[in-house]
Scaffold this active site. Sequence first.
Site, PDB file in Angstrom:
ATOM      1  N   LYS A   1       0.881  -1.170   0.000  1.00 19.65           N
ATOM      2  CA  LYS A   1       0.000   0.000   0.000  1.00 19.65           C
ATOM      3  C   LYS A   1       0.919   1.220   0.000  1.00 19.65           C
ATOM      4  O   LYS A   1       1.363   1.684   1.050  1.00 19.65           O
ATOM      5  CB  LYS A   1      -0.894   0.044   1.241  1.00 19.65           C
ATOM      6  CG  LYS A   1      -1.909  -1.106   1.318  1.00 19.65           C
ATOM      7  CD  LYS A   1      -1.390  -2.242   2.129  1.00 19.65           C
ATOM      8  CE  LYS A   1      -2.506  -3.263   2.363  1.00 19.65           C
ATOM      9  NZ  LYS A   1      -1.996  -4.554   2.781  1.00 19.65           N
TER      10      LYS A   1
ATOM     11  N   ASP B   1       5.933  12.708  -7.686  1.00 19.75           N
ATOM     12  CA  ASP B   1       6.946  13.631  -8.194  1.00 19.75           C
ATOM     13  C   ASP B   1       8.340  13.391  -7.638  1.00 19.75           C
ATOM     14  O   ASP B   1       9.194  14.289  -7.674  1.00 19.75           O
ATOM     15  CB  ASP B   1       6.544  15.086  -7.916  1.00 19.75           C
ATOM     16  CG  ASP B   1       5.331  15.535  -8.725  1.00 19.75           C
ATOM     17  OD1 ASP B   1       5.023  14.855  -9.724  1.00 19.75           O
ATOM     18  OD2 ASP B   1       4.693  16.531  -8.355  1.00 19.75           O
TER      19      ASP B   1
ATOM     20  N   ASP C   1      13.121  -0.495  21.853  1.00 19.30           N
ATOM     21  CA  ASP C   1      13.970   0.347  22.698  1.00 19.30           C
ATOM     22  C   ASP C   1      13.758   1.841  22.464  1.00 19.30           C
ATOM     23  O   ASP C   1      14.624   2.658  22.802  1.00 19.30           O
ATOM     24  CB  ASP C   1      15.453   0.009  22.483  1.00 19.30           C
ATOM     25  CG  ASP C   1      15.802  -1.386  22.967  1.00 19.30           C
ATOM     26  OD1 ASP C   1      15.018  -1.961  23.756  1.00 19.30           O
ATOM     27  OD2 ASP C   1      16.865  -1.902  22.570  1.00 19.30           O
TER      28      ASP C   1
END
Length: 269
Positions: free
Chosen positions: A76, A81, A254
């Site tokens: 997805k 540009d 972390d």
Amino acid sequence: NYIIADDETGRAFAAALAERARAGVAVRVIYDWMGALGMGSAGVLEPLIEAGGMVCCFNPPQLDSPFGWLTRDHRKMAAVDGAVGFVSGLCVSSKWTGDPVRGYAPWRDTGIEIRGPAVADIERAFAQTWAAAGAPGDLPDVVEGPPAGDVLLRVLASQPNIAGLYRLDQMIAAMAHDTLWLTDAYFVGIAPYVQALRAAAHDGVDVRLLVPGTSDVPMLARLSRAGYRPLLEAGVRVFEWNGSMLHAKTAVADGRWARVGSTNLNLAS
């Protein structure tokens, strides 16, 4: 996009893309054959083709490749540009926006906007799939843009039968010191992955897995729950989202490393 549905959201996207194509923009769209089943993708994209855009259906069934349908394009993503890209778990469907009249809440999902040189990597990944699918027509040249920030970023353009992201997740689980928090929509952990999470928990890492409480694929939800026991026994904390469908695919370790994308934690992905 894996799914482009013939509904209010899909028609809005198709109209916007067609308008850009008429304005001379090179608009290229890939949708997945399996994701499109029953979604009306071919019909909703007709206005784009009529406006001069190009559309490719990824890997429809073929008689000479009876098992070829197993190879899917689950991405997805969008690139514009060479300047901005979007990577997420969101499909082009009104399921993600919900229906207040019928009492359906929007789906919970996560995506990111990307600027800088990594957008070129997104475009290259698109070009590879476009070529692999045998789509006609040349694509514009990929031009790498200047840095747009100080975030270290890498695009993992995973492909069928290549387990790069799977191996990366295992490595991150082994390297985590304090926290490893994962969100997944269709978790069906295979043994090596489950063992990596268990080992991290045994090492004192705060491992948490967030999954949907109610899934749009009930069978997968049952398989997911069947795999809780070995995680819980090792100290992994499993949470079920109590809102609408949880479709996000994310991880954070972390507080220093994170991933966002379209890959689920199961064998198919």
